[in-house]
Design an enzyme around this catalytic site. Structure first.
Site, PDB file in Angstrom:
ATOM      1  N   CYS A  17     -11.512  33.963  15.069  1.00 20.11           N
ATOM      2  CA  CYS A  17     -12.169  35.115  15.434  1.00 20.11           C
ATOM      3  C   CYS A  17     -11.078  36.231  15.460  1.00 20.11           C
ATOM      4  O   CYS A  17      -9.698  35.749  15.528  1.00 20.11           O
ATOM      5  CB  CYS A  17     -13.025  35.485  16.577  1.00 20.11           C
ATOM      6  SG  CYS A  17     -11.908  34.876  18.147  1.00 20.11           S
ATOM      7  N   CYS A  20      -8.297  35.574  18.361  1.00 20.79           N
ATOM      8  CA  CYS A  20      -7.186  34.673  17.937  1.00 20.79           C
ATOM      9  C   CYS A  20      -5.960  35.362  17.353  1.00 20.79           C
ATOM     10  O   CYS A  20      -4.649  35.110  17.636  1.00 20.79           O
ATOM     11  CB  CYS A  20      -7.707  33.503  16.673  1.00 20.79           C
ATOM     12  SG  CYS A  20      -9.055  32.671  17.446  1.00 20.79           S
ATOM     13  N   CYS A  85      24.660   7.778  -6.880  1.00 21.88           N
ATOM     14  CA  CYS A  85      25.109   7.154  -5.556  1.00 21.88           C
ATOM     15  C   CYS A  85      24.313   7.953  -4.269  1.00 21.88           C
ATOM     16  O   CYS A  85      23.831   9.020  -4.577  1.00 21.88           O
ATOM     17  CB  CYS A  85      26.372   6.980  -5.267  1.00 21.88           C
ATOM     18  SG  CYS A  85      27.322   8.444  -4.722  1.00 21.88           S
ATOM     19  N   CYS A  88      25.160  11.724  -3.616  1.00 23.84           N
ATOM     20  CA  CYS A  88      24.538  12.544  -4.661  1.00 23.84           C
ATOM     21  C   CYS A  88      23.206  13.005  -3.860  1.00 23.84           C
ATOM     22  O   CYS A  88      22.968  14.289  -3.945  1.00 23.84           O
ATOM     23  CB  CYS A  88      24.240  12.132  -5.874  1.00 23.84           C
ATOM     24  SG  CYS A  88      25.848  11.457  -6.855  1.00 23.84           S
ATOM     25  N   ASP A 501      -0.205  -8.868   8.033  1.00 21.54           N
ATOM     26  CA  ASP A 501      -1.723  -8.367   7.431  1.00 21.54           C
ATOM     27  C   ASP A 501      -2.315 -10.014   7.722  1.00 21.54           C
ATOM     28  O   ASP A 501      -1.580 -11.005   7.611  1.00 21.54           O
ATOM     29  CB  ASP A 501      -1.662  -8.295   5.904  1.00 21.54           C
ATOM     30  CG  ASP A 501      -2.989  -7.950   5.409  1.00 21.54           C
ATOM     31  OD1 ASP A 501      -3.838  -7.416   6.091  1.00 21.54           O
ATOM     32  OD2 ASP A 501      -3.400  -8.706   4.506  1.00 21.54           O
ATOM     33  N   ASP A 700      -0.540  -8.624   1.439  1.00 18.97           N
ATOM     34  CA  ASP A 700      -0.604  -8.999   0.053  1.00 18.97           C
ATOM     35  C   ASP A 700      -1.587  -8.491  -0.871  1.00 18.97           C
ATOM     36  O   ASP A 700      -2.098  -8.709  -1.977  1.00 18.97           O
ATOM     37  CB  ASP A 700      -1.307 -10.593   0.008  1.00 18.97           C
ATOM     38  CG  ASP A 700      -2.598 -10.895   0.359  1.00 18.97           C
ATOM     39  OD1 ASP A 700      -2.919 -10.083   1.394  1.00 18.97           O
ATOM     40  OD2 ASP A 700      -3.312 -11.537   0.035  1.00 18.97           O
ATOM     41  N   ASP A 704      -2.887  -2.967   1.609  1.00 27.00           N
ATOM     42  CA  ASP A 704      -1.515  -3.115   2.358  1.00 27.00           C
ATOM     43  C   ASP A 704      -0.426  -1.906   1.866  1.00 27.00           C
ATOM     44  O   ASP A 704       0.536  -2.011   2.354  1.00 27.00           O
ATOM     45  CB  ASP A 704      -0.778  -4.476   2.449  1.00 27.00           C
ATOM     46  CG  ASP A 704      -2.004  -5.555   2.968  1.00 27.00           C
ATOM     47  OD1 ASP A 704      -2.656  -5.109   4.045  1.00 27.00           O
ATOM     48  OD2 ASP A 704      -2.284  -6.506   2.507  1.00 27.00           O
TER      49      ASP A 704
END
Length: 805
Positions: A17, A20, A85, A88, A501, A700, A704
């Protein structure tokens, strides 16, 4: 002079409103440095005039958050091309973070990408692209360039292969000359022309300036941005050896003798080996993005919709919220929706990881890309496109991968300090000799300068980490542990918490028949024959597990006379003239079967994580068969081994808490987090990380993938899905949890080896540089010492290949 004010426009969410808006406006005006603030409730944004010397935008965001609202930001993902690398990646990250309006930039070297969060009212995509280009790299918008990027990666791989072969062919004669001119290797035949300095120059020059061009370019970019990386070290060391050899070649003109004190082979062989390393690196890149492609491949390509009473097949993109979809047995559910007609069992393992299909009926929610096993369904689409559960999983994986910064390699970190120091010492040495020790003798001073540069050549430093990683990861592979990259091998030894898991990781992942309990007076063999024969007609995976278990007991099955599957309840059948019921409590109650004596036993089985089915023969209760996903034989031993290493072991699963605790107790795991969906698994990883723990997620399944991607180290069981393996940092090929401990052990051994290499590489420099600067080391001797240091590092690294578990 009055400081010029700036204006910031921030989109805001959470306002309900006008009051706010007033509250935010008042709060912002109280911030020191704010001259004026205006909040527009209708447009849901604020405009702030402020003094940038006193206050920054982050403080406005904090104030708005403190008041209970949020600032809307946009996020863009960029492909970054040209990084060599970790230094960078750091430079680009710093450059992007300096752009006004960018709140957070994260550059991922492994994925060659950048994720940038920014305020669109202050900056845009063009600003980011231009900044990256100014830093000496290239950036493209990720979504628009996916196909081009694939082509670019293939081209880069092809280019590196060509460079390596070209460099290898030219460097072999130089290496041959170097090996054969020592007194103890004089028996090796060597064509006389290979000792000619001009032939060596002809062979070395293309390697130095054509193949080695990328190092010069990389070094230039690094130095231009006031930093140093491995490119600077390579360019410095190889140039010192090459140009000193060129100097000696020129000096030898007219002498009529071949020069043996040349170092063309030093620069050529070093560049060849580094290019080989780059080749391996290019091949390894982009694997994580394959996980996203495979996730997307799970989606159904088409859907059967009913519009205006007519069935029609449309592409998945054409499905809209509110469409009515027909899903036949064996088909994938196209999008998330609600069942309005039909019953079936759905395989939701791609979402929950649980191997047992879930029975669904009218009013139940179905998830897109899950598989309809045996019934016909009519579904109303409720979520499509990016809102589906699978799309959200893809999003979580993408974000997790994008936010996962690669570990800075120790050699790169040190080189930023090491290179300027070496150059400084070399220049100082030159002037000391040219001005005081040998006044006016340029050649003498130059020799001493080059001796310092050659003795400090980063061969040993450059080889220290990669040779150990190659040897360590190679040995680990022999134990069934595949590390995706050196940074993961470096990180693994620091783990403090292992998150396992349940299904397919701690357990075998497939249901098996575990218990057969028959009532007194019932023949067990006949009981099994009747149950097995009835169940073999069912397509339900639990039925398949029962039939397989009964066949293993050498029970001969007969033919079914009548059969009916009752979705959600069980089956009824007629075998050898006898009426068989197999299923839930409700099924028994519907047929007025008295089962009171079996209920306690059934509950006990369920408390152990088993799925129990009641069996009635000719309307009389006859017994119980139970099916469960059993733990792997090695799980208990592996968990104990991990605990003995001082690690905290936690099991996480989408299964119910009672089943989860039963499995965990059997495996010796004390901590359990149950009833967790894929997004929740990733959140659990984050919670542990926020507690300061270094977390490995072991899983697996497709479900996951988000957690594997966001964990400090993701470990995928090799017997699981390809997507889990692509999202993870380490693949445990054997599917044995003991491989987790093996991975940590090999990581510790490798890190110790790397530290030894780096220590000796620097100790050698600490001793060699002063000796060279004082003039006690001729450049050719410095070159020999440099070569020896490299050999010692490689030999030390090769010790890892003899490590035993």
């Amino acid at each position: 002079m009055t400081q010029e004010l700036k204006e910031a426009v921030l989109p805001i969410t959470g306002m309900t409103c006008a009051s706010c808006a007033i509250r935010i406006e008042k709060g912002l005006k109280k911030v020191e440095g704010v001259e004026d603030a205006n909040v527009n409730f209708a447009l849901e944004r604020t405009s702030i005039k402020y003094n940038p010397n006193v206050v920054q935008i982050d403080e406005f965001k904090k104030k708005i958050n403190d008041l209970g609202y949020d600032v809307v930001e946009e996020k863009v993902e960029l492909n970054i091309i040209g990084m060599t690398c970790a230094a960078c990646a750091t430079r680009i990250e710093k450059g992007l973070n300096k752009i006004e309006g960018v709140t957070k930039a994260n550059v991922n070297l492994a994925l060659e990408s950048a994720t940038v969060e920014y305020n669109p009212s202050q900056t845009g995509l063009n600003d980011m692209l231009q900044r990256v280009e100014k830093l000496g790299y290239k950036a493209t918008l990720k979504d628009d360039q996916k196909e081009d990027l694939v082509d670019m990666k293939a081209k880069e791989l092809e280019t590196q292969q060509g460079k390596f072969l070209f460099s290898l062919i030219l460097s072999v004669p130089l290496l041959w000359a170097m090996v054969s001119h020592f007194s103890f290797t004089s028996f090796i035949y060597l064509p006389d022309m290979f000792m000619n300095p001009w032939v060596q120059l002809t062979l070395a020059t293309p390697i130095q300036f054509i193949v080695g061009k990328q190092f010069y370019v990389g070094a230039f970019k690094a130095l231009r941005n006031k930093s140093a990386n491995m490119d600077v070290l390579v360019a410095l060391g190889t140039s010192a050896a090459y140009f000193y050899s060129l100097y000696l070649s020129i000096v030898s003109i007219g002498s009529g003798s071949h020069m043996v004190e040349l170092y063309y082979e030093t620069s050529a062989v070093l560049i060849t080996l580094i290019i080989l390393g780059k080749l391996f690196e290019v091949r390894a890149k982009g694997r994580s993005s394959e996980a996203i492609k495979k996730l997307m491949g799970l989606q159904a390509k088409t859907a059967t919709v009913v519009r205006n009473g007519v069935e029609q097949e449309v592409t998945l993109e054409d499905v809209v919220v509110g469409d009515f979809l027909l899903v036949k047995p064996g088909e994938k559910v196209p999008v998330d929706g609600e069942i309005i007609e039909g019953r079936s069992a759905l395989d939701e393992s791609m979402l929950t990881g649980e191997s047992v299909p879930v029975d669904k009926t009218v009013g139940d929610i179905v998830i897109g890309s899950t598989i309809n096993k045996n019934g016909f369904l009519k579904v109303k689409a409720t979520k499509v496109g990016r809102d589906t559960a699978l799309a959200q999983i893809i999003k979580v994986v993408e974000e997790a991968q994008g936010s996962k910064a690669p570990i800075q390699r120790l050699a790169d970190q040190i080189s930023g300090i090491f290179v300027p120091i070496v150059v400084g010492i070399a220049v100082l040495t030159f002037f000391v000799w040219f001005i005081w020790v040998a006044p006016g003798d340029f050649a003498e001073a130059l020799e001493k300068l080059i001796a310092v540069l050659v003795i400090a050549c980063p061969c040993a430093l450059g080889l220290a980490t990669p040779t150990s990683i190659m040897a360590g990861s190679g040995r680990a592979a022999e134990f069934g542990v595949l590390f995706k990259g050196g940074e993961h091998l470096e990180m693994t030894h620091r783990l403090t918490t292992i998150l396992l898991d349940k299904t397919g990781t701690v357990t075998n992942g497939t249901p098996v028949l575990t218990d057969v309990l028959v009532e007194q007076g019932v023949d067990e063999n006949q009981f099994l024959q009747l149950v097995g024969t009835a169940e073999k007609q069912s397509e339900h995976p639990l039925a398949e597990a029962i039939v397989a278990g009964i066949k293993e007991r050498n029970v001969e099955l007969t033919e079914v006379e009548e059969f009916e599957a009752i979705p959600g309840y069980g089956i009824k059948a007629k075998v050898n003239g006898q009426f068989i019921l197999a299923g839930t409590r409700k099924l028994m109650q519907q047929h007025s079967i008295k089962i009171e004596q079996a209920l306690r036993t059934m509950e006990q089985l369920e408390e152990k994580g088993k799925t129990a089915m009641l069996i009635a023969i000719d309307n009389q209760y006859a017994g119980i068969v139970a099916v469960a996903d059993t733990i792997k034989e090695t799980s208990k031993e592996a968990v104990k081994r991990l605990k003995d290493m001082g690690l905290n072991v936690v099991m996480i699963t989408g299964d119910n808490e009672r089943t989860a605790k039963a499995i965990a107790k059997e495996a010796g795991i004390d901590s359990v987090v149950a009833e967790v969906l894929p997004e929740g698994k990733a959140e659990e990883v984050k919670k542990l990380q926020e507690q300061g723990k270094i977390v490995a997620m072991v899983g697996d399944g497709i479900n996951d993938a988000p957690a594997l991607a966001i964990a400090d180290i993701g470990m995928a069981i090799g017997t699981g899905t390809d997507i889990a393996m692509e999202a993870a940092d380490i693949t445990l090929i054997r599917g044995d949890l003991n491989s987790i401990a093996d991975a940590i052990f090999m990581s510790k051994k490798t890190i110790r080896n790397i530290k030894q290499n780096l220590f000796w590489a620097f100790a050698y420099n600490a001793l060699g540089i002063p000796v060279a600067a004082l003039g006690f080391l001729a450049p050719w001797l410095a070159g020999a010492a440099m070569a020896f240091s490299s050999v010692s590092v490689v030999l030390n690294a090769l010790r890892l290949q003899r490590v035993k578990l």
